[in-house]
Design an enzyme around this catalytic site. Sequence first.
Site, PDB file in Angstrom:
ATOM      1  N   ALA A   9      42.188  51.394  38.340  1.00 42.51           N
ATOM      2  CA  ALA A   9      41.322  51.606  37.187  1.00 42.51           C
ATOM      3  C   ALA A   9      39.999  50.911  37.497  1.00 42.51           C
ATOM      4  O   ALA A   9      39.937  50.026  38.355  1.00 42.51           O
ATOM      5  CB  ALA A   9      41.974  50.997  35.951  1.00 42.51           C
TER       6      ALA A   9
ATOM      7  N   GLU B 120      47.333  44.197  40.192  1.00 43.90           N
ATOM      8  CA  GLU B 120      46.762  43.764  38.915  1.00 43.90           C
ATOM      9  C   GLU B 120      46.921  42.271  38.674  1.00 43.90           C
ATOM     10  O   GLU B 120      46.068  41.625  38.071  1.00 43.90           O
ATOM     11  CB  GLU B 120      47.407  44.545  37.748  1.00 43.90           C
ATOM     12  CG  GLU B 120      47.011  46.014  37.659  1.00 43.90           C
ATOM     13  CD  GLU B 120      47.874  46.948  38.497  1.00 43.90           C
ATOM     14  OE1 GLU B 120      48.607  46.479  39.396  1.00 43.90           O
ATOM     15  OE2 GLU B 120      47.795  48.175  38.258  1.00 43.90           O
TER      16      GLU B 120
ATOM     17  N   GLY C   3      45.990  51.409  39.269  1.00 47.23           N
ATOM     18  CA  GLY C   3      46.024  52.725  38.626  1.00 47.23           C
ATOM     19  C   GLY C   3      46.043  53.874  39.628  1.00 47.23           C
ATOM     20  O   GLY C   3      46.511  54.967  39.309  1.00 47.23           O
TER      21      GLY C   3
ATOM     22  N   GLU D 109      49.588  54.214  40.462  1.00 48.96           N
ATOM     23  CA  GLU D 109      50.254  54.754  39.265  1.00 48.96           C
ATOM     24  C   GLU D 109      49.958  56.247  39.093  1.00 48.96           C
ATOM     25  O   GLU D 109      50.832  57.031  38.739  1.00 48.96           O
ATOM     26  CB  GLU D 109      49.806  53.956  38.033  1.00 48.96           C
ATOM     27  CG  GLU D 109      50.323  52.527  38.080  1.00 48.96           C
ATOM     28  CD  GLU D 109      49.676  51.613  37.054  1.00 48.96           C
ATOM     29  OE1 GLU D 109      48.434  51.484  37.066  1.00 48.96           O
ATOM     30  OE2 GLU D 109      50.396  51.040  36.225  1.00 48.96           O
TER      31      GLU D 109
HETATM   32  N1  CAA Z   1      37.120  49.126  40.115  1.00 49.08           N
HETATM   33  C1  CAA Z   1      35.790  49.158  40.253  1.00 49.08           C
HETATM   34  N2  CAA Z   1      35.161  49.085  41.446  1.00 49.08           N
HETATM   35  C2  CAA Z   1      35.932  49.017  42.545  1.00 49.08           C
HETATM   36  C3  CAA Z   1      37.324  48.988  42.491  1.00 49.08           C
HETATM   37  C4  CAA Z   1      37.945  49.072  41.201  1.00 49.08           C
HETATM   38  N3  CAA Z   1      39.267  49.101  41.039  1.00 49.08           N
HETATM   39  N4  CAA Z   1      37.825  48.903  43.748  1.00 49.08           N
HETATM   40  C5  CAA Z   1      36.749  48.868  44.568  1.00 49.08           C
HETATM   41  N5  CAA Z   1      35.616  48.940  43.854  1.00 49.08           N
HETATM   42  C6  CAA Z   1      34.229  48.925  44.353  1.00 49.08           C
HETATM   43  C7  CAA Z   1      33.816  47.537  44.819  1.00 49.08           C
HETATM   44  O1  CAA Z   1      33.408  46.733  43.729  1.00 49.08           O
HETATM   45  C8  CAA Z   1      32.691  47.862  45.767  1.00 49.08           C
HETATM   46  O2  CAA Z   1      31.549  48.156  45.019  1.00 49.08           O
HETATM   47  P1  CAA Z   1      30.129  47.420  45.390  1.00 49.08           P
HETATM   48  O3  CAA Z   1      29.816  47.942  46.774  1.00 49.08           O
HETATM   49  O4  CAA Z   1      29.202  47.921  44.339  1.00 49.08           O
HETATM   50  O5  CAA Z   1      30.383  45.960  45.387  1.00 49.08           O
HETATM   51  C9  CAA Z   1      33.156  49.186  46.409  1.00 49.08           C
HETATM   52  O6  CAA Z   1      34.141  49.727  45.523  1.00 49.08           O
HETATM   53  C10 CAA Z   1      33.804  48.993  47.753  1.00 49.08           C
HETATM   54  O7  CAA Z   1      34.835  48.025  47.612  1.00 49.08           O
HETATM   55  P2  CAA Z   1      34.979  46.741  48.561  1.00 49.08           P
HETATM   56  O8  CAA Z   1      33.638  46.291  49.042  1.00 49.08           O
HETATM   57  O9  CAA Z   1      35.812  45.746  47.822  1.00 49.08           O
HETATM   58  O10 CAA Z   1      35.786  47.389  49.781  1.00 49.08           O
HETATM   59  P3  CAA Z   1      36.764  46.655  50.796  1.00 49.08           P
HETATM   60  O11 CAA Z   1      37.052  47.659  51.864  1.00 49.08           O
HETATM   61  O12 CAA Z   1      36.219  45.326  51.192  1.00 49.08           O
HETATM   62  O13 CAA Z   1      38.105  46.361  49.949  1.00 49.08           O
HETATM   63  C11 CAA Z   1      39.897  46.937  48.402  1.00 49.08           C
HETATM   64  C12 CAA Z   1      38.893  47.430  49.505  1.00 49.08           C
HETATM   65  C13 CAA Z   1      40.916  45.987  49.047  1.00 49.08           C
HETATM   66  C14 CAA Z   1      40.588  48.177  47.863  1.00 49.08           C
HETATM   67  C15 CAA Z   1      39.116  46.206  47.300  1.00 49.08           C
HETATM   68  O14 CAA Z   1      38.028  46.999  46.879  1.00 49.08           O
HETATM   69  C16 CAA Z   1      39.937  45.869  46.088  1.00 49.08           C
HETATM   70  O15 CAA Z   1      40.714  44.933  46.112  1.00 49.08           O
HETATM   71  N6  CAA Z   1      39.753  46.661  44.975  1.00 49.08           N
HETATM   72  C17 CAA Z   1      40.405  46.390  43.709  1.00 49.08           C
HETATM   73  C18 CAA Z   1      41.865  46.750  43.742  1.00 49.08           C
HETATM   74  C19 CAA Z   1      42.520  46.426  42.413  1.00 49.08           C
HETATM   75  O16 CAA Z   1      42.624  45.296  42.013  1.00 49.08           O
HETATM   76  N7  CAA Z   1      43.004  47.471  41.718  1.00 49.08           N
HETATM   77  C20 CAA Z   1      43.662  47.312  40.447  1.00 49.08           C
HETATM   78  C21 CAA Z   1      42.703  47.558  39.327  1.00 49.08           C
HETATM   79  S1  CAA Z   1      43.407  47.191  37.728  1.00 49.08           S
HETATM   80  C22 CAA Z   1      44.290  48.569  37.303  1.00 49.08           C
HETATM   81  O17 CAA Z   1      44.350  49.517  38.030  1.00 49.08           O
HETATM   82  C23 CAA Z   1      44.988  48.504  35.961  1.00 49.08           C
HETATM   83  C24 CAA Z   1      46.019  49.546  35.773  1.00 49.08           C
HETATM   84  O18 CAA Z   1      47.175  49.325  35.932  1.00 49.08           O
HETATM   85  C25 CAA Z   1      45.660  50.889  35.321  1.00 49.08           C
END
Ligand code: CAA
Length: 258
Positions: free
Chosen positions: A65, A132, A109, A112
């Site tokens: 998400a 999460e 998400g 999911e």
């Molecule tokens: N939401 C919003 N933006 C996101 C995102 C997310 N879930 N995942 C990645 N992005 C964005 C980053 O902020 C970044 O944007 P900027 O360049 O503007 O900073 C861009 O995508 C590229 O990401 P990274 O620079 O972080 O890329 P990376 O290759 O270094 O890392 C990753 C990749 C390990 C996937 C890392 O991006 C990450 O950990 N993302 C979040 C994963 C996460 O926690 N997901 C769960 C979300 S909560 C949820 O989903 C609730 C639910 O149950 C429905």
Amino acid sequence: MPFENIIVETRGQVGLITLNRPKALNALCAALIRELGQALDTFEADAEIGAIVLTGSEKAFAAGADIKEMASKSYMDAYLEDFITNGWERVTKCRKPVIAAVAGYALGGGCEMAMMCDFILAADTAKFGQPEITIGTIPGAGGTQRLTRAVGKSKAMEMVLTGRMMDAAEAERAGLVSRIVPAADLLDETIKVAERIASMSRPIVYMAKEAVNAAFETTLAQGVHLERRLFQSAFATEDQKEGMAAFSEKRSPAFKNR
Ligand code: CAA
């Protein structure tokens, strides 16, 4: 229909939806979820389409998400808009089979959403996880339930409590994905599988999908009962007559979706 966050195409009888927010690794913002719902509505209503493929990019199916969009939500915001079921579960309401083609990250998400599809084909680059907990929340789109049903309590609990990712090989061993395909072949192979499903009798495909899904919602006796009733109702279709006649006559069936 112009979309900003997804690309919608047809390949023969297959509807193809590609998540397309590359700068955010396909994070599932509200606008994307709305567009996805519209695309699924269109394919569901299109008599030419027999199966749907949902995919992302080489780097990410979806990284979850949209954290930036939800970070400042209050409890009341989340409660009033019924975050996160609102709109997200549209994919589970499709009668047509929906196949997830996952390469790269399928996190939170994203994992999911893939699990809401009927099955998952994974590229060898796929990584699944429910991270999460590392950002101070828990899965909110069915992850604690669908992951547990798919891979069992021990592995699901470990993943949900630690946020660690599993690679494609582990996901296949655990039964989360139906099989692994080299990344370069993922889309072609998934479309081939979807075309095969689309070539079957539409009403029989619906019955088969309904029966398998019942395994998640019923007791064994109720599920077997529903299966028997659906199996019997298949004998009311022209396509059952055609399929069995074609077998005896050693030819390919010409299903009419009747
Ligand atoms: N939401 C919003 N933006 C996101 C995102 C997310 N879930 N995942 C990645 N992005 C964005 C980053 O902020 C970044 O944007 P900027 O360049 O503007 O900073 C861009 O995508 C590229 O990401 P990274 O620079 O972080 O890329 P990376 O290759 O270094 O890392 C990753 C990749 C390990 C996937 C890392 O991006 C990450 O950990 N993302 C979040 C994963 C996460 O926690 N997901 C769960 C979300 S909560 C949820 O989903 C609730 C639910 O149950 C429905």
